[in-house]
Each structure stands twice: as C-alpha cells, then as structure tokens.
Design a protein around this motif. Structure first.
Motif, short mmCIF file in Angstrom:
data_model
loop_
_atom_site.label_atom_id
_atom_site.label_comp_id
_atom_site.label_asym_id
_atom_site.label_seq_id
_atom_site.Cartn_x
_atom_site.Cartn_y
_atom_site.Cartn_z
N THR A 182 8.41 9.00 2.15
CA THR A 182 8.60 9.36 3.27
C THR A 182 7.98 10.78 3.84
N ILE A 183 7.95 11.62 2.73
CA ILE A 183 7.27 12.85 2.76
C ILE A 183 5.57 12.91 3.17
N LYS A 184 4.94 11.94 2.54
CA LYS A 184 3.58 11.87 2.96
C LYS A 184 3.42 10.58 3.76
N ALA A 185 4.45 9.84 4.13
CA ALA A 185 3.95 8.67 4.89
C ALA A 185 3.92 8.78 6.58
N ASP A 186 3.26 8.46 7.08
CA ASP A 186 3.36 8.67 8.60
C ASP A 186 3.88 7.40 9.31
N TYR A 210 7.80 -3.74 2.55
CA TYR A 210 7.62 -2.59 3.13
C TYR A 210 5.97 -2.11 3.14
N ALA A 211 5.59 -2.05 4.42
CA ALA A 211 4.03 -1.53 4.90
C ALA A 211 4.17 -0.05 5.02
N ILE A 212 3.49 0.64 4.21
CA ILE A 212 3.58 2.26 4.42
C ILE A 212 2.31 2.67 4.83
N ASP A 213 2.25 3.52 5.92
CA ASP A 213 0.91 3.97 6.50
C ASP A 213 1.00 5.42 6.32
N GLY A 214 -0.14 6.02 5.88
CA GLY A 214 -0.40 7.65 5.81
C GLY A 214 -0.87 7.64 4.18
N ASP A 215 -0.87 8.94 4.10
CA ASP A 215 -1.12 9.42 2.73
C ASP A 215 -0.41 9.35 1.33
N ALA A 216 0.39 8.38 1.59
CA ALA A 216 1.60 8.18 0.64
C ALA A 216 0.79 7.44 -0.71
N ALA A 217 1.68 7.68 -1.68
CA ALA A 217 0.95 7.32 -3.17
C ALA A 217 0.81 5.54 -3.03
N SER A 218 1.98 4.91 -2.55
CA SER A 218 1.79 3.57 -2.51
C SER A 218 1.95 3.23 -1.01
N LEU A 256 2.18 -1.45 -4.60
CA LEU A 256 0.69 -1.44 -4.53
C LEU A 256 0.03 0.22 -4.73
N TYR A 257 -0.61 0.52 -5.71
CA TYR A 257 -1.07 1.72 -5.64
C TYR A 257 -2.73 1.79 -5.98
N PHE A 258 -3.34 2.66 -5.59
CA PHE A 258 -4.81 3.03 -5.70
C PHE A 258 -5.14 4.10 -6.74
N ASN A 259 -5.85 3.78 -7.46
CA ASN A 259 -6.27 4.76 -8.38
C ASN A 259 -7.10 5.81 -8.10
N GLN A 260 -6.80 6.63 -7.08
CA GLN A 260 -7.34 7.84 -6.54
C GLN A 260 -6.41 8.43 -5.66
N LYS A 261 -6.66 9.71 -5.50
CA LYS A 261 -5.87 10.51 -4.53
C LYS A 261 -5.71 9.90 -3.11
N PRO A 262 -4.60 9.51 -2.46
CA PRO A 262 -4.37 8.91 -1.40
C PRO A 262 -4.95 9.43 -0.11
N ASN A 263 -5.89 8.78 0.59
CA ASN A 263 -6.53 9.16 1.70
C ASN A 263 -6.40 7.88 2.73
N PHE A 264 -5.74 7.79 3.42
CA PHE A 264 -5.16 6.59 4.30
C PHE A 264 -6.33 6.30 5.03
#
Length: 186
Positions: free
Chosen positions: A105-109, A128-136, A154-162
C-alpha cells in the motif's frame, strides 16, 4: 513579388499565433505479446492447472517440491507459487495471504480484491490486482478450505515503474486468472 511574399509571411504569423493550447493525446506503447497457448502442468504435486506455454516452470532449490516459479523470460517477470497442506491452520494461512497485498500500500495507487469461487473444482480464494509502482502487481490465494492452500505473487525483475510494466502486467494477470480457473486438486 516582394509585397506578396511580405503579406503571406505577415498573414502566416498572425494566423499561427493563437493562444489556444491543445493537450497532447494519450499514447500507449504498442507492444505485441506472444499468442497465448495454455498447457496443463505435469508436476508431482497435489494440484494441476493450466499455464501459458511461454512461461517456464522452475522448481527453486531448497524449497518444498511443490513451490514453483512461472518465469516469463521475454517479459522479465515471474509468478512465485507456493503450496501448503492445511493442518488446522487455515485461519493463519488466510490471514498471512490477505496481509501480503497490504504490504504494497505504500507504493500502490490502487489495490482491488476480487473474490474467486468455483464449487465444481472446490477452489475458493482472492485475486488482488495492484496498480502503481509497487513491487508486486498481482497476488492471489486459492484453497479448498480443508486440505490444500496455494498462494502466488507476480514480480518483475526490475525497478517497478507502473507505466512501463502495465501492459506486461495485464498480460500476466490474465494468465493468473486462467491458472485460478483451471486449478484442480488431486
């Protein structure tokens, strides 16, 4: 001839100098993803599900044999799936899996939870669908409420940029929903 040129230049300057500001149209990346072809898992585990054939199933060393990763090499992403048997601990498993999305929730929109119920396959859970620059970008859990419990993230192997990963995240979220819909306990 010079008079006509001068008049055209003055006319062009006067006509083109408007105070009207037009917003730029929204643009999205036009990414092409591979056609989806689903295959059924062939694991020595108490569950079976369908997964996108572009994903590679990897069993991490040192973990339970039914903990798997669905790696998407072309998208630089992974869905980490854990399986546990229920032994009078369903409440704690549910609380842990419901707390995981809240850690973003800190990074999620925006975090949206959808209840999942399939009485035919005896699978019940949440997506759970998470929008924003969250890690997952997505998390889920599925259980039969008696013996089986599965979670996934679900995780991407890079810095999150939604803005950059949104199309790929949407593509994989569809695969996760298909996984949940096709999940059968053995």
């Amino acid at each position: 001839m010079k008079k006509i040129s001068f008049i055209l230049i003055v006319f062009a300057v006067v006509v083109s100098c408007k105070d009207e500001v037009l917003p730029k149209p929204k643009a999205f990346l036009d990414l092409e993803f591979p056609a989806v072809n689903y295959e059924e898992t062939n694991l020595d585990c108490p569950f079976v599900f369908e997964y996108n054939s572009t994903a590679k199933i990897v069993k991490p060393k040192g973990n339970s044999p039914c903990w798997i990763n669905l790696n998407y090499p072309k998208l630089n992403a992974s869905v980490f799936i854990t399986y546990q048997e229920v032994h009078n601990n369903l409440d704690s498993l549910l609380m842990d899996s419901q707390k995981l999305p809240l850690q973003h929730t800190i990074k999620a929109d925006f975090i949206e939870g959808d209840v999942y119920v399939n009485p035919v396959n005896k699978t019940y859970g949440m997506f759970y669908a998470i929008d924003g620059d969250a890690a997952s970008q997505a998390q889920f859990y599925v259980t039969d409420s008696v013996k089986h419990f599965m979670t996934g993230s679900l995780y991407f192997n890079q810095k999150p940029n939604f803005d950059s990963i949104m199309p790929a995240a949407s593509y994989i979220k569809s695969d996760i929903k298909r996984l949940m819909e096709s999940l059968r306990w053995q």
